[in-house]
Design a protein around this motif. Sequence first.
Motif: not given
Length: 350
Positions: A16-20, A22-33
């Motif tokens: 999986g690849v995830i993005l947090h 920089p200023r907080g907020g919900s994580a963004q799921i970029l890939a999940n295989i």
Amino acid sequence: MIAIGLEGSANKLGVGVILHPPRGGSAQILANIRHTFVSPPGEGFLPKDTARHHRTWVVRLVKQALREAGVAVDDVDCVCYTKGPGMGAPLQGVAVSARMLSLLWGKELVGVNHCVGHIEMGREITGAQNPVVLYVSGGNTQVIAYASQRYRIFGEALDIAVGNCLDRFARTLNISNDPAPGYNIEQLAKRGKHLLDLPYTVKGMDCSFSGILASIDVLAARLEQDTTGWRDEVSGEVISREDLCFSLQETIFAMLVEITERAMAHVGSHQVLIVGGVGCNERLQQMMGLMANDRGGSVFATDERFCIDNGIMIAHAGLLAYQTGFTTALTDSTCTQRFRTDEVLIKWRK
């Protein structure tokens, strides 16, 4: 920050690849295989075969995840991997792969507790604030609540995990392992009508599943040997495989609901978060929902993308730790089959 996570503690290899932000907020799921090693019906998955599967697929899954995420290696901040708990040989394969990526890309390593990964991903997806966590999978059964920067275990299985109980009974019935033995038992249980008497073993907030497995195996043998048709004493209807699956699910899920309710009362919580592969089961979610509704509470659960072992949960939990300054040195990038949930310091929570 961006992290890539590798999960392979059992028969599922996930990247999986995830993005947090920089200023907080919900994580963004970029890939999940994910790719699953499926053994023949009536058989479990051996560590050596599972490890071979992971070694065969890991490179192509990493490449696919980066393509789907639309990120370059330079964009990745850290490489996260499952340190444990899990099966030894598959864990080793994933740890070696993570070290290889760390050295090849010049990125920091972050070893992640598998159980903490499930919890943090569940919290992120559902928005549950401070729930009692029921963690149910093929290798673990725990009732957990957070306190003082630790996920405290209030109750657990004293022998085999609930998922292992279901998987082993699937082998007894020679049920297919594709897509998962527990899922196939769930589908059979939906057609069951007769509730058979099985052992019910709850001790405080702990429970035991080995006795119920032995008993249901005896009933399965009786069903197979009785050529005249084993009939229900009340209705006179024939007992089927579906009835066995139904009875097993109803009994073990009732046990899980009881220990979870006891933990809710103990810590004063009105939220339940169900994580782990067995958490996908719709009947378990329904039974837990009935209990929580009676207490004026609510149940949080995710679908198979996040309940079943996956790489994104490792990336998420690893990135949370990395943002607090935690990293795993190359010399410490080992794996372990025994890694308790409450051993991890949860520095990212107050």
